[in-house]
Scaffold this motif. Structure first.
Motif, PDB file in Angstrom:
ATOM      1  N   LYS A  11       0.832  -1.207   0.000  1.00 38.91           N
ATOM      2  CA  LYS A  11       0.000   0.000   0.000  1.00 38.91           C
ATOM      3  C   LYS A  11       0.865   1.255   0.000  1.00 38.91           C
ATOM      4  O   LYS A  11       0.574   2.219  -0.721  1.00 38.91           O
ATOM      5  N   TYR A  14       2.221   1.810  -3.417  1.00 40.90           N
ATOM      6  CA  TYR A  14       1.166   2.332  -4.281  1.00 40.90           C
ATOM      7  C   TYR A  14       1.000   3.837  -4.081  1.00 40.90           C
ATOM      8  O   TYR A  14       0.910   4.605  -5.043  1.00 40.90           O
ATOM      9  N   ALA A  71      -2.481  -4.144  -3.522  1.00 45.48           N
ATOM     10  CA  ALA A  71      -2.505  -2.794  -2.939  1.00 45.48           C
ATOM     11  C   ALA A  71      -3.872  -2.150  -3.098  1.00 45.48           C
ATOM     12  O   ALA A  71      -4.389  -1.525  -2.163  1.00 45.48           O
ATOM     13  N   VAL A  75      -6.341  -0.763  -0.225  1.00 46.17           N
ATOM     14  CA  VAL A  75      -6.831   0.616  -0.291  1.00 46.17           C
ATOM     15  C   VAL A  75      -8.357   0.631  -0.280  1.00 46.17           C
ATOM     16  O   VAL A  75      -8.979   1.473   0.389  1.00 46.17           O
TER      17      VAL A  75
END
Length: 227
Positions: A11, A14, A71, A75
């Motif tokens: 994450k 990203y 990711a 999210v």
């Protein structure tokens, strides 16, 4: 199965890819996760071996297609949880980031679907960030200019507020500044302060806080209303 820590790295990668051009440096990733560069480098090697990250030492790393999918799922969990906490559990929008961070790794796909349905499949979270769809298609996360880029007399609508610092989010919330707030830039001081008018009140914001706020011109709103 990926651990919560691995998902945190994906994450963070990203989010950094969104903000930086080119591969993400190990030092940037380490700063974002508050770990040492050697610790970040070791985890990047692990994720690269598993096929979630593509990496060249000394040049940086970026997500593979498989890593981006993971990711985006994390999210999606995070932003749905932020929205649910705000709309159904009475949290202020400025309080939900850390709570969602703790929960995002531990919900099932069935729970995710039920939360999304209860919310009516929202497109954005309480900070104005887009929520990935259930199919986890890549997001368009291009945002408008920041408040700090505007001049005296400009009228804008808040589009998004970065959730990187809970104290600064609380500062804005206490002053009534949130996504969809309408602001007029009253003064841009050379000492690093931006003063805006909102609902008949004036609020002065340090430059670092003004840079968290992405806005669109009021003219855009008015044109949309007459189209």
């Amino acid at each position: 199965m990926l651990s919560a820590k691995m998902e945190d790295y994906l994450k963070a990668l990203y989010q950094l890819q969104r903000d930086e051009e080119g591969p993400v440096s190990t030092s940037s990733l380490a700063d974002a996760l508050d770990v040492t560069p050697p610790t970040a480098s070791s985890m990047l090697d692990t994720l690269a071996d598993a096929g979630f990250v593509e990496r060249e030492k000394y040049k940086g790393a970026h997500l593979s297609p498989e890593g981006e999918t993971v990711a985006l799922e994390v999210v999606r969990h995070h932003r749905l949880l932020e929205t649910y906490l705000t709309e159904h559990l009475g949290y202020d929008w400025s309080e939900v980031h850390d709570e969602a961070d703790r929960l995002e790794h531990h919900i099932s796909e069935e729970f995710e679907r039920r939360v999304a349905a209860a919310l009516g499949d929202p497109e954005v979270d309480p900070h104005g960030d887009p929520i990935p769809s259930e199919t986890l298609e890549p997001l368009d996360e291009e945002f408008g200019e920041t408040l700090g880029e505007h001049e005296t007399g400009d009228e804008v609508v808040v589009e998004r507020i970065s959730d990187r610092d809970p104290d600064e989010l609380a500062y804005l919330s206490e002053r009534g500044i949130a996504p969809e707030s309408r602001l007029e830039v009253v003064d841009v001081a050379p000492i690093g302060m931006v003063t805006v008018a909102i609902d008949g009140r004036e609020v002065s914001l340090p430059d670092r806080v003004a840079e968290l706020i992405h806005v669109r011109p009021v003219a855009t709103e008015e044109n949309a209303g007459t189209a």
